[in-house]
Design a protein around this motif. Structure first.
Motif, short mmCIF file in Angstrom:
data_model
loop_
_atom_site.label_atom_id
_atom_site.label_comp_id
_atom_site.label_asym_id
_atom_site.label_seq_id
_atom_site.Cartn_x
_atom_site.Cartn_y
_atom_site.Cartn_z
N GLY A 234 51.23 35.86 45.43
CA GLY A 234 51.76 36.38 46.69
C GLY A 234 51.01 35.79 47.88
O GLY A 234 49.89 35.31 47.76
N ASN B 141 52.35 36.32 38.97
CA ASN B 141 52.78 36.82 40.27
C ASN B 141 51.79 36.36 41.34
O ASN B 141 50.69 36.90 41.46
N ASN C 151 55.89 38.30 47.59
CA ASN C 151 55.31 38.42 46.26
C ASN C 151 56.16 37.68 45.25
O ASN C 151 57.36 37.57 45.39
#
Length: 90
Positions: A47, A45, A64
């Motif tokens: 972002g 992840n 994100n």
């Protein structure tokens, strides 16, 4: 450079996440942030965030899990936020 640990303890399920971030002032009014978060939904992840102050107005954009934006169908989590705040000084 910083880190953020997050956790929720519930009676059935618990949730924990860890975030590393790098924040940089691009100009006097523009700030940028790059984040990496590991949580139960994704280990990849990434972002981004941008924020600016123009007088009493704070405007921001965050996104994100940008690596999953290429294939939204298979993304487990995905978010983008655009906002405006009015800031009143004391």
């Amino acid at each position: 450079i910083g880190a953020h640990l997050f956790g929720v303890l519930g009676s059935v399920h618990s949730y924990m996440a860890a975030t590393l971030f790098f924040e940089k002032r691009v100009s006097q009014a523009l700030h940028a942030r790059l984040t990496y978060t590991a949580d139960p939904f994704s280990w990849t992840n990434i972002g981004v965030g941008l924020a600016t102050y123009i007088g009493p107005v704070n405007a921001y954009f965050t996104a994100n899990n940008i690596l999953a934006m290429g294939n939204i169908y298979d993304a487990k989590t995905l978010s983008a936020t655009l906002g405006i705040n009015l800031v009143f000084n004391h």
